[in-house]
Design a protein around this motif. Structure first.
Motif, mmCIF file in Angstrom:
data_model
loop_
_atom_site.group_PDB
_atom_site.id
_atom_site.type_symbol
_atom_site.label_atom_id
_atom_site.label_comp_id
_atom_site.label_asym_id
_atom_site.label_seq_id
_atom_site.Cartn_x
_atom_site.Cartn_y
_atom_site.Cartn_z
ATOM 1 N N SER A 1 0.795 -1.224 0.000
ATOM 2 C CA SER A 1 0.000 0.000 0.000
ATOM 3 C C SER A 1 0.832 1.281 0.000
ATOM 4 N N LEU A 2 1.878 1.312 0.808
ATOM 5 C CA LEU A 2 2.607 2.574 0.952
ATOM 6 C C LEU A 2 3.057 3.141 -0.389
ATOM 7 N N PRO A 3 3.694 2.338 -1.258
ATOM 8 C CA PRO A 3 4.097 2.930 -2.537
ATOM 9 C C PRO A 3 2.891 3.396 -3.351
ATOM 10 N N LEU A 4 1.781 2.685 -3.215
ATOM 11 C CA LEU A 4 0.606 3.092 -3.999
ATOM 12 C C LEU A 4 0.054 4.428 -3.510
ATOM 13 N N TYR A 5 0.077 4.622 -2.168
ATOM 14 C CA TYR A 5 -0.358 5.924 -1.659
ATOM 15 C C TYR A 5 0.460 7.025 -2.320
ATOM 16 N N LEU A 6 1.755 6.761 -2.430
ATOM 17 C CA LEU A 6 2.643 7.790 -2.989
ATOM 18 C C LEU A 6 2.383 7.965 -4.481
ATOM 19 N N LEU A 7 2.286 6.842 -5.188
ATOM 20 C CA LEU A 7 2.097 6.931 -6.634
ATOM 21 C C LEU A 7 0.794 7.649 -6.980
ATOM 22 N N ALA A 8 -0.209 7.441 -6.131
ATOM 23 C CA ALA A 8 -1.507 8.052 -6.442
ATOM 24 C C ALA A 8 -1.416 9.576 -6.456
ATOM 25 N N GLY A 9 -0.447 10.115 -5.750
ATOM 26 C CA GLY A 9 -0.403 11.567 -5.629
ATOM 27 C C GLY A 9 0.508 12.258 -6.615
ATOM 28 N N MET A 10 0.981 11.529 -7.608
ATOM 29 C CA MET A 10 2.036 12.108 -8.436
ATOM 30 C C MET A 10 1.618 12.408 -9.862
ATOM 31 N N ALA A 11 0.331 12.681 -10.092
ATOM 32 C CA ALA A 11 -0.107 12.938 -11.464
ATOM 33 C C ALA A 11 0.500 14.231 -12.001
ATOM 34 N N ARG A 12 0.802 14.221 -13.282
ATOM 35 C CA ARG A 12 1.386 15.422 -13.889
ATOM 36 C C ARG A 12 0.346 16.525 -13.996
ATOM 37 N N ARG A 13 -0.850 16.125 -14.457
ATOM 38 C CA ARG A 13 -1.904 17.124 -14.598
ATOM 39 C C ARG A 13 -2.903 16.936 -13.481
ATOM 40 N N ARG A 14 -3.637 17.967 -13.174
ATOM 41 C CA ARG A 14 -4.645 17.931 -12.095
ATOM 42 C C ARG A 14 -4.013 17.411 -10.804
ATOM 43 N N ARG A 15 -2.942 18.067 -10.417
ATOM 44 C CA ARG A 15 -2.221 17.615 -9.235
ATOM 45 C C ARG A 15 -3.045 17.742 -7.971
ATOM 46 N N LEU A 16 -3.899 18.782 -7.922
ATOM 47 C CA LEU A 16 -4.691 18.938 -6.709
ATOM 48 C C LEU A 16 -5.559 17.715 -6.494
ATOM 49 N N LEU A 17 -6.192 17.258 -7.567
ATOM 50 C CA LEU A 17 -7.019 16.052 -7.454
ATOM 51 C C LEU A 17 -6.160 14.871 -7.043
ATOM 52 N N SER A 18 -5.012 14.812 -7.667
ATOM 53 C CA SER A 18 -4.136 13.679 -7.419
ATOM 54 C C SER A 18 -3.696 13.638 -5.957
ATOM 55 N N GLN A 19 -3.300 14.813 -5.454
ATOM 56 C CA GLN A 19 -2.859 14.840 -4.056
ATOM 57 C C GLN A 19 -4.008 14.526 -3.116
ATOM 58 N N GLU A 20 -5.181 15.015 -3.482
ATOM 59 C CA GLU A 20 -6.340 14.704 -2.654
ATOM 60 C C GLU A 20 -6.574 13.197 -2.627
ATOM 61 N N ALA A 21 -6.449 12.586 -3.800
ATOM 62 C CA ALA A 21 -6.640 11.136 -3.872
ATOM 63 C C ALA A 21 -5.638 10.447 -2.964
ATOM 64 N N SER A 22 -4.404 10.910 -3.035
ATOM 65 C CA SER A 22 -3.357 10.305 -2.247
ATOM 66 C C SER A 22 -3.670 10.399 -0.756
ATOM 67 N N LEU A 23 -4.092 11.585 -0.331
ATOM 68 C CA LEU A 23 -4.382 11.787 1.089
ATOM 69 C C LEU A 23 -5.540 10.893 1.535
ATOM 70 N N LYS A 24 -6.577 10.873 0.713
ATOM 71 C CA LYS A 24 -7.741 10.063 1.089
ATOM 72 C C LYS A 24 -7.369 8.589 1.151
ATOM 73 N N TYR A 25 -6.655 8.158 0.139
ATOM 74 C CA TYR A 25 -6.258 6.759 0.088
ATOM 75 C C TYR A 25 -5.425 6.426 1.312
ATOM 76 N N PHE A 26 -4.506 7.319 1.620
ATOM 77 C CA PHE A 26 -3.618 7.047 2.737
ATOM 78 C C PHE A 26 -4.362 6.985 4.052
ATOM 79 N N LEU A 27 -5.167 8.018 4.331
ATOM 80 C CA LEU A 27 -5.821 8.049 5.646
ATOM 81 C C LEU A 27 -6.766 6.860 5.813
ATOM 82 N N LEU A 28 -7.565 6.604 4.783
ATOM 83 C CA LEU A 28 -8.510 5.501 4.918
ATOM 84 C C LEU A 28 -7.782 4.167 4.929
ATOM 85 N N GLY A 29 -6.708 4.081 4.137
ATOM 86 C CA GLY A 29 -5.936 2.842 4.129
ATOM 87 C C GLY A 29 -5.332 2.564 5.497
#
Lengths: 261, 99, 525, 631
Positions: free
Chosen positions: C180-208
């Motif tokens: 999971s840990l690498p996936l949390y990180l990978l989820a937040g690294m989108a080139r475009r729409r980074r805000l969405l991407s970082q939000e996804a990362s945070l949500k994934y991480f906290l709930l995970g």
């Protein structure tokens, strides 16, 4: 505990109740504090108490690790991040999502009751074998744990290294600000400064010629106007520049022009 | 003293941790609450270890500490990144993804 | 405090000697290869010059995945427990690992793509640079790439390979985190729409993290009950003292929660749409396909090996969860307007269908579920490959309205996507049909007829929204809003072609794979 | 069931029957523009090849004793899951060979015809690819030896039909029609998939051999359920009431498609399904009665619609519905009717294909105008088309000795054998057939020319007229040949059974009455549309005419039941975006859509809400476990 020496049991009971109450208080404090820093301190209290409880449960090694890793490292990390985010950032405790708090309390009460009740029932008459034998088998608690780590749980142990590497690299990737060019040398900086239109020399110091020499007071330029540039940037950004008292300015001008009333 | 008290204490701490996740908005505090839940689990492992008379529980608790440390690093890194772009550590604010 | 005192006093009286653990290295070689490759790839990040990193990483990733795959194939028929009981290598493990490796290969190809986006690959040039900042612009202009995604990828894969093989709860937990840990990180690294991407990362991480806390507490309860964390030991304890209640009940429930979260079963599914939408599309495709396989693998082992003795207890629970998952996933998908979100809900619904096979609790059910997983994984990764290719000026065009008339602008790609939709809907001659069919027949054979009726109903609803996309693509006129399909490089083309081929071939000649899974449906205990 | 003979000699080529057109389709669709020049010819050749093999098989089969005409060929095990297995295996018997010949021979003719009809279409290659795909799927449908494989063919023909209806995608009406056909057909498909599931549950197998072997051991309730589900499937594919609405719209496809798919072959798949499952329907009386009711309703609906439509293709489509209604009715009659259902299916396949292709030829000469009110007096402008059309016309209305006389009268007979009510209804519908077909012929080929100004009617090229002539010959003689020379009753009997009941009156009485009714219909039609002036603009008409023009409001019914809810669902998006959650509950028609929109709102985007629902889930799981433990 098979031995019936009551005072040992009483001793343990005292330790348990003191630590348990402190731990629960710490946990509750963490949830209830407005300020994040306070929360961090509260949870540190819980963790220290847990360390004591570990020791009471024949786990001296874990007790130490708990203090070192959790209270020492993990909580420090939390505090560092709190520094970055702003120490005095405080949450308003008013709930914004409708019904969230009530539902949360009810559900958690439900789960808590179920856990406590279930565990209480299941463990009402439980065995308490104790760890004397297990600890002794390899010559001590640490040795016993080490034995397990390097036999039964060797793979898990090896694989945790993946976690640590991931964590280190993840932190670097997300937090380390790489620069796309080498930082400018002093020479380049100075060339840049002198080629531009800005002030070439030193900026005026704040508070010069003023009644106050506080860092937030703007300097007074020779023509009698005040200089924004003399105030440190963070203060300007925050809008912390005090209003200039023009009676002071007049007074200073009078002094400089040698006039006396 | 019945060692099951330790487990009950851990259940209480676990529940408080869960409550913290649900009611706090500061991402860091939410995360602390998760850590509290992990700690509660550790306490249960340690107590059970003693009750069962083997060290496996302690080893698990040890591993959990390692895992938690790694998790904290990653989590805080993510929180810091979000903070840098949004200037806020509230978990309610990143709320573009929904419905 | 007596324990502490005694512990120190007996220091000298050692009664047992340390014995080296016996580990069958060849049986766990696939995991070791990927793990080793991950470490090498970290070293590459540290020491190789910037320009050389991407090619080196690609060689390492593709090479190691293929090597591991070869080893998995050569291990076929292995049936043993090794590493002092921690790892079980048996049919299901190898099937899951093999599928994971093949699908990861496709995932890696998608992640390696950098022709589709004029700015580079799908990842931020520097994840640490503020979105929209001068820094970021400079990095983009200079063509920087965040090659750290590759070690993350390999570490995640290590965890996934370990997850279905883990034979004790501790290793399962560690594998879960490694995955999971690498996936949390990978989820937040989108080139475009980074805000969405970082939000996804945070949500994934906290709930995970939240869900893994539940998993852990569940493990603690079972440990308290049985005195061991090994699945075999738990099974033995369950049969030795049946009827002992609360600890087992709570433990099983909490463990299930942890795993059901990862497979995105309702009501633990809510992270899925947000994360799938926000994460970079290649990562979404990779994650949607592989996490599900790995988590189902672990769920199978936990239920069949560890908790086989209390099947009558967990079966009804999974009934409920499976029905909820199918129904909620299918229904909510109907009103989605974003293709990635729709696929996310679709993956939720699909998890429900796979659970039907789990609920069957039979060898057929297990084989059916494994087949379904294989079919689902290839279709899903192919579908996300298409999503990555459909773009407009602002990047990926994920809003469904932009897909209207795509069939006329790019018939081939739209046609392939239609095949994926048909497969997910379970139309004959696609892998999805065979998957549904084998899962449903297994469930009927074990008497879960009502569940299958609900499942058929849900798949009807689901067919509606899959058909909606096809209708949208082929039977509406393209507007100026319609996105266009970017011609990808060989990376995506290969992945897409592989996904489509497997989807169709498994629909027409599924028998070899069906035989494979039904020969591999026995767990070692 | 009779014993399966191993497929040897020419019968080992069963798989080639399907593989040929499939290969054709693959080459045409995947090889791309390279095949533009020669592709269509390849398409024709593959189907022709299958036709030749089919004829050889028929000849060989006729050499065998009656109980040795069922051949099985097993290619490979397709799916094997636990106790369940379905093979990629074929079964060729007297019933399927009949279909094979119909599909391949009529298919070949239509392919040839399309060479001319589609000569100027730039996507010609794709068109032939789809046609080949259709033929392959249809052959798979009739050759499968188990229901699951049949289902594959079933979906395959659906897909091909969908692609072909929407072939002229630039016409929005074509795209809409394709969509409609797709959606309505799905409803039927659900019936089939549920029937298959139920069969598997009941019998443990889905192969014809196994199911029919043990069908009598199942309870009647189960068999009735299976039968009704199969009927639902048949309704979808064969455009029977209440799933008939798509067929008229499907006429948006190119005319050869209407001829091949929506008249001669695919729409008869429902009849095939019911006849193939005769064992089940024989054992489930109520299901069989439902089949008759559906058949009768559709028979009348189609005839009424056919009488009112001015669009020549839609009028023909109405007639198709009606004729298939005959077949379905016959299939519902049981062993007295199965043979005649297939018999009528064959003759209908030939003459209806002829009629459609004739209509296409007319359209070809009339700048693709389909409005019959703009035709008239075309008999001299297109002699061959008119001649062949009239032959097929005589066949459909049942004038002896043309095809329809034999096949339709047999069905009417059988209906009387079952019940006089069914018989009378079927007989009257025959009269109506006479009326609407006469109307069509009169409006098209007789009366005054009502052409639009820029139209110059001309005969079609040979490549189109030759298939017409061949089909007309078939329409003239096939019926006779099958009755007197082919002895279709005893040919099919081993597969579907056959019995005859005594009738109260001599059989010539029924024949004469039917014929008289038909002639009355013809006379009325002739007087109304050939002797009188036909207005160019349709008069308002009576209530019945207007209703018939509206396809008896089938669309409106569908609209209320199916389309509106769908619209609701999509509109709900907008609704919810405007935060109008409350008023929405009222739309019970949009139940699913509304539910979806509602449930969507729980995805609030707040991590904490998600965590909350997870905790709720934990509680749920624990409680469920506790409840299970306590019970």
């Amino acid at each position: 505990m098979t031995d019936t020496v009551t005072d040992v049991n009483t001793g343990e009971a005292v330790v348990f109740w003191v630590c348990a109450i402190l731990a629960v208080a710490g946990a509750a404090g963490m949830v209830l504090s407005r300020k994040a820093v306070h929360s961090a301190l509260w949870i540190a209290l819980t963790m220290i108490n847990l360390a004591v409880l570990y020791v009471a449960n024949s786990a001296p090694f874990l007790g130490m690790v708990q203090v070192i890793v959790y209270t020492g490292a993990v909580m420090m990390l939390f505090l560092f991040v709190l520094m970055i985010v702003g120490v005095d950032s405080s949450d308003s405790l008013i709930e914004t999502i409708k019904g969230q708090r009530l539902a949360a309390i009810l559900l958690v009460l439900g789960i808590g009751t179920m856990l406590v009740w279930g565990i209480g029932n299941a463990l009402a008459e439980t065995s308490d074998i104790g760890l004397e034998e297990a600890n002794a088998a390899y010559g001590g608690n640490v040795q016993g744990i080490a034995n397990l780590i390097f036999t039964k749980y060797l793979i898990a142990f090896e694989v945790t290294s993946a976690l640590l590497i991931t964590a280190a690299m993840g932190a670097m990737v997300l937090a380390h600000r790489e620069h796309w060019s080498p930082p400018p040398s002093q020479r380049e900086l100075s060339e840049q400064r002198f080629s531009g239109d800005g002030v070439k020399g030193n900026l005026p110091n704040p508070g010069v010629f003023a009644r106050h020499n506080a860092v937030g007071t703007p300097a007074l330029l020779p023509d009698g106007s005040t200089s924004e540039a003399s105030i440190p940037e963070p203060l300007r950004a925050r809008g912390d520049v005090p209003p200039i008292d023009h009676t002071d300015v007049d007074e200073v001008q009078q002094i400089t022009e040698g006039r006396t009333e | 003293m019945n060692p099951s008290n330790y487990v009950m204490l851990s259940a209480v701490l676990f529940s408080i941790g869960a409550l913290g996740v649900l009611v706090r908005r500061n991402a860091i505090i939410v995360f602390m609450s998760v850590e509290l839940m992990l700690n509660a689990a550790n306490l249960a492992f340690v107590a059970f270890s003693r009750m069962n008379g083997n060290l496996d529980g302690q080893v698990v608790a040890f591993f959990v500490m390692v895992v938690a440390a790694a998790e904290v690093v990653v989590g805080l890194a993510i929180i810091v990144t979000i903070f840098r772009t949004r200037r806020s550590a509230s978990i309610d604010e990143p709320n573009l993804l929904k419905y | 405090m007596s324990a502490l005192l005694t512990a120190t006093t007996v220091l000298s009286e050692t009664t047992e000697e340390f014995e080296l653990p016996s580990i069958n290295y060849s049986a766990i070689a696939p995991i070791l290869i990927i793990f080793g490759a991950a470490i090498v790839s970290v070293l590459v990040e540290a020491f190789a010059p910037r320009r050389a990193r991407r090619p080196l990483q690609l060689v390492i990733v593709l090479g190691s995945v293929i090597a591991a795959l070869v080893v998995v194939v050569s291990l076929a028929g292995t049936f043993l427990i090794t590493a002092e009981g921690a790892i079980a290598v048996d049919g299901p493990t190898l099937v899951m690992q093999g599928t994971l490796l093949v699908v990861s290969l496709l995932g890696a190809l998608l992640m390696a793509e950098r022709t589709i986006d004029p700015l580079g690959d799908a990842f931020a040039p520097r994840a640490s640079a503020l979105p929209g900042s001068e820094d970021e612009r400079q990095f983009t202009e200079r063509g920087y790439l965040q090659t750290e995604i590759w070690p993350f990828f390999l570490f995640a894969l290590t965890g996934m390979l370990l997850f279905p093989a883990a034979n004790d709860l501790l290793l399962m937990f560690v594998a879960l985190e490694v995955m999971s840990l690498p996936l949390y990180l990978l989820a937040g690294m989108a080139r475009r729409r980074r805000l969405l991407s970082q939000e996804a990362s945070l949500k994934y991480f906290l709930l995970g993290a939240f869900s893994s806390a539940f998993f852990l507490y569940g493990a603690a309860m079972l440990y308290g009950y049985s005195g061991t964390v090994s699945l075999t030991g738990i099974a033995a304890a369950l049969s030795a003292k049946p009827g002992e209640g609360a600890l087992v009940t709570i433990g099983v429930a909490l463990l299930l929660v942890g795993l059901l979260f990862k497979i995105a079963a309702v009501p633990f599914h809510q992270w899925t749409p947000d994360v799938y939408q926000g994460a970079p599309t290649p990562v979404t495709g990779f994650m949607a396909a592989t996490v599900k396989i790995a988590a189902f693998g672990a769920l199978f082992r936990l239920l069949y090996v560890g908790l086989g003795g209390m099947q009558w207890d967990w079966e009804p629970v999974l009934w409920i969860v499976s029905i909820l998952t199918m129904v909620v996933g299918s229904i909510v998908a109907i009103t989605q307007t974003d293709i990635k979100r729709m696929l996310a809900y679709s993956s939720i619904a699909q998890a429900g269908f796979i659970l039907v096979g789990v609920v069957a609790v039979s060898r057929e059910g297990l084989a059916g579920s494994m087949f379904y997983l294989i079919a689902y994984a290839f279709t899903t990764i192919g579908a996300f490959a298409v999503v990555a290719m459909v773009r407009d000026a602002s990047g990926e065009a994920t809003h469904l309205s932009k897909w209207a008339g795509l069939g006329k602008k790019s018939p081939l790609v739209a046609g392939v996507f239609a095949v994926f939709m048909l497969a997910l809907a379970g139309i004959p001659l696609t892998s999805g049909f065979i998957g549904k069919f084998s899962v449903f027949t297994a469930a009927i054979a074990s008497g879960a007829t009502w569940l299958v009726i609900v499942a058929v109903g849900a798949s009807l609803i689901a067919a509606f929204f899959y058909a909606r996309v096809i209708v949208l693509m082929f039977f509406s006129e393209p507007t100026e809003n319609t996105a266009s399909v970017v011609v990808p490089s060989a990376f995506t083309t290969v992945a897409l072609a592989a996904g489509a081929t497997v989807t169709i071939v498994l629909g027409i000649v599924p028998q070899p794979v069906l035989e494979l899974v039904s020969n591999a449906d026995v767990f070692i205990r | 069931m009779t014993m399966l003979m191993p497929a040897e000699g020419v019968f080992s080529l069963i798989w080639v029957l399907i593989a040929l057109p499939l290969a054709g389709a693959a080459i045409l669709l995947f090889a791309g523009r390279r095949t533009n020049s020669w592709g269509p010819y390849l398409g024709v050749l593959t189907v022709l090849g299958s036709a030749v093999i089919g004829v050889l098989m028929l000849l060989e089969m006729m050499q065998q004793p009656a109980d040795g005409r069922t051949y099985g060929q097993e290619l490979f095990t397709w799916i094997q899951v636990g106790g369940f297995s379905a093979d990629m295996a074929f079964q060729l018997d007297q019933l399927s060979i009949v279909f094979v010949l119909l599909i391949t021979i009529v298919g070949s003719l239509i392919h040839v015809y399309s060479l001319g009809y589609m000569a100027h279409d730039k996507d010609r290659r794709k068109f032939f690819g789809y046609l080949n795909l259709f033929v392959a799927a249809m052959l798979l449908l009739v050759l499968a030896n188990n229901y699951l494989l049949l289902y594959v063919g079933w979906e395959g023909v659906g897909l091909a039909s969908y692609l072909l209806i929407g072939f002229w995608q630039h016409k929005p009406s074509a795209a809409a029609a394709a969509k409609k056909a797709f959606i309505i057909n799905r409803v039927g498909d659900v019936g089939l998939s549920l029937a298959i599931m139920l069969m598997f549950v009941t019998f443990g197998s889905v192969s014809f051999q196994d199911v029919f072997g043990v069908a009598d051991q199942a309870s009647e309730g189960t068999l009735t359920a299976i039968g009704l589900l199969l009927l639902l499937a048949a309704c979808g594919k064969s455009a029977q009431f209440p799933l008939q609405a798509w067929l008229l719209d499907a006429m948006e496809g190119p005319t050869p498609v209407s001829a091949l798919i929506h008249a001669a072959t695919m729409v008869t798949a429902g009849v095939y399904l019911i006849v193939r499952s005769n064992v089940i329907f024989t054992a489930a009386e109520w299901a069989a009665i439902a089949v008759i009711v559906v058949g009768l309703i559709t028979m009348w609906m189609g005839a009424i619609i056919g009488s009112a439509k001015d669009d020549i293709k839609k009028s023909l489509a109405g007639s198709t519905m009606s004729q298939i209604g005959y077949m379905i009715t016959a299939a519902g009659l049981g062993p007295i009717g199965y043979v005649f259902a297939i018999f009528h299916l064959l003759t209908h396949g030939v003459f209806k294909a002829g009629l459609f292709l004739g209509a296409g030829s007319v359209m070809h000469g009339m700048n693709d105008n389909v409005n019959m009110r703009r035709y008239g007096a075309l008999r001299s402008a297109m002699v061959i088309t008119a001649g062949t059309f009239i032959v097929c016309y005589l066949a459909i209305i049942g004038i002896p000795p043309f095809d329809g006389f034999f096949s339709k009268d047999d069905i009417i007979h059988a209906s009387f054998e079952r019940s006089p009510i069914i018989g009378v209804l079927a007989m009257l519908a025959a009269g109506l057939t006479g009326f609407y077909m006469t109307r069509m012929v009169a409006m098209t080929f007789f009366g005054k020319a009502r052409w639009e100004d820029d139209v110059h009617p001309h005969e079609s090229p040979k490549v189109m007229t030759i298939p017409l002539i061949i089909l007309a010959i078939g329409a003239a003689f096939l019926g006779m040949a099958l009755v007197y020379w082919g002895d279709i009753e005893s040919w099919l009997e081993p597969v579907v059974g056959f019995e005859e009941n005594p009738l109260p009156l001599a059989s010539w009485v029924y024949e004469a009455t039917t014929l008289a009714l038909v002639l009355i219909g013809v006379a009325i039609g002739w007087i109304m549309y050939a002797r009188r002036e036909v207005p160019v603009e349709a008069p308002r008409g009576t209530v019945l005419t207007r209703a018939a023009r509206e396809e008896l409001y089938g669309n409106q019914v569908n609209d209320v039941l199916v389309v509106q809810p769908t619209h609701y669902a999509s509109r709900s998006l907008v609704w919810f975006d405007n935060k109008a959650v409350d008023g929405f509950v009222n739309g019970s028609a949009a139940f699913v859509g509304g539910l979806s929109g509602r449930m969507r709102r729980y995805q609030t985007g707040f991590v904490r809400s998600y965590a909350l629902s997870m905790v709720g889930g934990v509680l749920l799981v624990v409680l469920a476990l506790v409840l299970v433990r306590m019970s």
